[in-house]
Design a protein around this motif. Structure first.
Motif, PDB file in Angstrom:
ATOM      1  N   ASP A  66      -1.601  18.777 -12.257  1.00 30.71           N
ATOM      2  CA  ASP A  66      -2.280  17.531 -11.893  1.00 30.71           C
ATOM      3  C   ASP A  66      -2.995  16.927 -13.098  1.00 30.71           C
ATOM      4  N   VAL A  67      -3.589  17.786 -13.913  1.00 28.65           N
ATOM      5  CA  VAL A  67      -4.255  17.308 -15.130  1.00 28.65           C
ATOM      6  C   VAL A  67      -3.214  16.712 -16.072  1.00 28.65           C
ATOM      7  N   LEU A  68      -2.121  17.413 -16.267  1.00 23.31           N
ATOM      8  CA  LEU A  68      -1.050  16.913 -17.135  1.00 23.31           C
ATOM      9  C   LEU A  68      -0.552  15.553 -16.660  1.00 23.31           C
ATOM     10  N   ASN A  69      -0.252  15.447 -15.382  1.00 23.46           N
ATOM     11  CA  ASN A  69       0.260  14.178 -14.857  1.00 23.46           C
ATOM     12  C   ASN A  69      -0.792  13.076 -14.900  1.00 23.46           C
ATOM     13  N   GLY A  70      -2.064  13.431 -14.692  1.00 26.15           N
ATOM     14  CA  GLY A  70      -3.137  12.454 -14.789  1.00 26.15           C
ATOM     15  C   GLY A  70      -3.284  11.912 -16.200  1.00 26.15           C
ATOM     16  N   ILE A  71      -3.171  12.803 -17.174  1.00 28.37           N
ATOM     17  CA  ILE A  71      -3.226  12.370 -18.576  1.00 28.37           C
ATOM     18  C   ILE A  71      -2.058  11.445 -18.881  1.00 28.37           C
ATOM     19  N   LYS A  72      -0.871  11.816 -18.422  1.00 31.24           N
ATOM     20  CA  LYS A  72       0.317  11.008 -18.704  1.00 31.24           C
ATOM     21  C   LYS A  72       0.265   9.648 -18.001  1.00 31.24           C
ATOM     22  N   GLU A  73      -0.402   9.581 -16.852  1.00 31.09           N
ATOM     23  CA  GLU A  73      -0.570   8.288 -16.166  1.00 31.09           C
ATOM     24  C   GLU A  73      -1.502   7.378 -16.953  1.00 31.09           C
ATOM     25  N   LYS A  74      -2.606   7.944 -17.442  1.00 31.09           N
ATOM     26  CA  LYS A  74      -3.579   7.156 -18.195  1.00 31.09           C
ATOM     27  C   LYS A  74      -3.056   6.749 -19.570  1.00 31.09           C
ATOM     28  N   ARG A  75      -2.407   7.699 -20.233  1.00 34.01           N
ATOM     29  CA  ARG A  75      -1.937   7.483 -21.604  1.00 34.01           C
ATOM     30  C   ARG A  75      -0.533   8.066 -21.743  1.00 34.01           C
ATOM     31  N   PRO A  76       0.478   7.312 -21.322  1.00 35.54           N
ATOM     32  CA  PRO A  76       1.851   7.830 -21.290  1.00 35.54           C
ATOM     33  C   PRO A  76       2.374   8.375 -22.619  1.00 35.54           C
ATOM     34  N   GLY A  77       1.943   7.839 -23.713  1.00 36.60           N
ATOM     35  CA  GLY A  77       2.453   8.288 -25.009  1.00 36.60           C
ATOM     36  C   GLY A  77       1.671   9.414 -25.642  1.00 36.60           C
ATOM     37  N   LEU A  78       0.616   9.872 -24.989  1.00 33.52           N
ATOM     38  CA  LEU A  78      -0.220  10.919 -25.557  1.00 33.52           C
ATOM     39  C   LEU A  78       0.486  12.271 -25.448  1.00 33.52           C
ATOM     40  N   PRO A  79       0.761  12.918 -26.579  1.00 32.32           N
ATOM     41  CA  PRO A  79       1.420  14.225 -26.525  1.00 32.32           C
ATOM     42  C   PRO A  79       0.514  15.294 -25.929  1.00 32.32           C
ATOM     43  N   VAL A  80       1.075  16.101 -25.033  1.00 34.10           N
ATOM     44  CA  VAL A  80       0.337  17.194 -24.405  1.00 34.10           C
ATOM     45  C   VAL A  80       1.127  18.477 -24.592  1.00 34.10           C
ATOM     46  N   LEU A  81       0.495  19.460 -25.252  1.00 33.24           N
ATOM     47  CA  LEU A  81       1.068  20.786 -25.399  1.00 33.24           C
ATOM     48  C   LEU A  81       0.355  21.705 -24.424  1.00 33.24           C
ATOM     49  N   VAL A  82       1.105  22.352 -23.553  1.00 34.78           N
ATOM     50  CA  VAL A  82       0.525  23.256 -22.563  1.00 34.78           C
ATOM     51  C   VAL A  82       0.454  24.652 -23.177  1.00 34.78           C
ATOM     52  N   VAL A  83      -0.734  25.236 -23.097  1.00 33.31           N
ATOM     53  CA  VAL A  83      -0.986  26.571 -23.638  1.00 33.31           C
ATOM     54  C   VAL A  83      -1.068  27.535 -22.462  1.00 33.31           C
ATOM     55  N   SER A  84      -0.262  28.599 -22.514  1.00 36.22           N
ATOM     56  CA  SER A  84      -0.214  29.504 -21.368  1.00 36.22           C
ATOM     57  C   SER A  84       0.238  30.900 -21.766  1.00 36.22           C
ATOM     58  N   GLY A  85      -0.215  31.856 -20.999  1.00 34.17           N
ATOM     59  CA  GLY A  85       0.272  33.216 -21.133  1.00 34.17           C
ATOM     60  C   GLY A  85       1.387  33.517 -20.139  1.00 34.17           C
ATOM     61  N   MET A  86       1.691  32.556 -19.261  1.00 33.92           N
ATOM     62  CA  MET A  86       2.733  32.752 -18.251  1.00 33.92           C
ATOM     63  C   MET A  86       4.117  32.653 -18.901  1.00 33.92           C
ATOM     64  N   THR A  87       5.035  33.487 -18.448  1.00 36.44           N
ATOM     65  CA  THR A  87       6.367  33.486 -19.036  1.00 36.44           C
ATOM     66  C   THR A  87       7.303  32.475 -18.391  1.00 36.44           C
ATOM     67  N   ASP A  88       7.028  32.040 -17.160  1.00 40.09           N
ATOM     68  CA  ASP A  88       7.959  31.154 -16.463  1.00 40.09           C
ATOM     69  C   ASP A  88       7.558  29.679 -16.514  1.00 40.09           C
ATOM     70  N   LEU A  89       6.579  29.339 -17.322  1.00 37.62           N
ATOM     71  CA  LEU A  89       6.080  27.968 -17.365  1.00 37.62           C
ATOM     72  C   LEU A  89       7.148  26.927 -17.702  1.00 37.62           C
ATOM     73  N   PRO A  90       7.983  27.123 -18.724  1.00 34.00           N
ATOM     74  CA  PRO A  90       8.947  26.074 -19.056  1.00 34.00           C
ATOM     75  C   PRO A  90       9.940  25.778 -17.938  1.00 34.00           C
ATOM     76  N   ALA A  91      10.213  26.753 -17.096  1.00 33.55           N
ATOM     77  CA  ALA A  91      11.187  26.559 -16.026  1.00 33.55           C
ATOM     78  C   ALA A  91      10.607  25.758 -14.858  1.00 33.55           C
ATOM     79  N   SER A  92       9.307  25.646 -14.801  1.00 34.35           N
ATOM     80  CA  SER A  92       8.671  24.976 -13.680  1.00 34.35           C
ATOM     81  C   SER A  92       8.721  23.470 -13.831  1.00 34.35           C
ATOM     82  N   GLU A  93       9.228  22.786 -12.807  1.00 31.65           N
ATOM     83  CA  GLU A  93       9.291  21.324 -12.879  1.00 31.65           C
ATOM     84  C   GLU A  93       7.910  20.689 -12.818  1.00 31.65           C
ATOM     85  N   ASN A  94       6.890  21.452 -12.413  1.00 28.54           N
ATOM     86  CA  ASN A  94       5.525  20.938 -12.428  1.00 28.54           C
ATOM     87  C   ASN A  94       5.075  20.557 -13.836  1.00 28.54           C
TER      88      ASN A  94
END
Length: 125
Positions: A66-94
């Motif tokens: 929700d935070v990622l999508n909220g940022i992209k709604e406010k500033r569509p061109g702003l690059p967002v790098l997600v930092v995570s220890g989860m291994t399945d994050l890239p596969a998630s459409e979220n």
């Protein structure tokens, strides 16, 4: 000089990220939860906002996607790098709107390379 938003709820990880980015010459804005991250990302760089966001995947007060999508709604061109220890994050459409992921433990050379690639300004010497 570039400005980076570090949105991380762990104080020790946030401090480490901030210090490494500042040592590389970047200005850093800090957020300790999802709501702070949304507020801080909303401003354009000319108004003190970031040129790139490092977003922890799991934070209090707002679900990560929700935070990622909220940022992209406010500033569509702003690059967002997600930092995570989860291994399945890239596969998630979220997380489809993310501009990349960084795994914990963080490879700081990779982090700095990606941040510099996304920012329009140059780090301070």
């Amino acid at each position: 000089m570039s400005r980076v938003l570090v949105a991380e709820d762990s104080p020790s990880i946030r401090l480490l990220l901030v210090r490494r980015l500042e040592m590389a010459g970047h200005d850093v804005i800090e957020a300790s939860d999802g709501l702070e991250a949304l507020a801080a990302a909303g401003d354009e760089p000319a108004d003190g906002g970031p040129e790139v966001v490092l977003l922890d995947a799991t934070m209090p007060n707002a679900h990560g996607p929700d935070v990622l999508n909220g940022i992209k709604e406010k500033r569509p061109g702003l690059p967002v790098l997600v930092v995570s220890g989860m291994t399945d994050l890239p596969a998630s459409e979220n997380w489809a709107a993310a501009d990349g992921t960084l795994r914990k433990p963080i490879d700081f050379e990779d982090l700095l390379s990606r941040v510099e690639r996304f920012t329009s300004g140059r780090p301070r010497p």
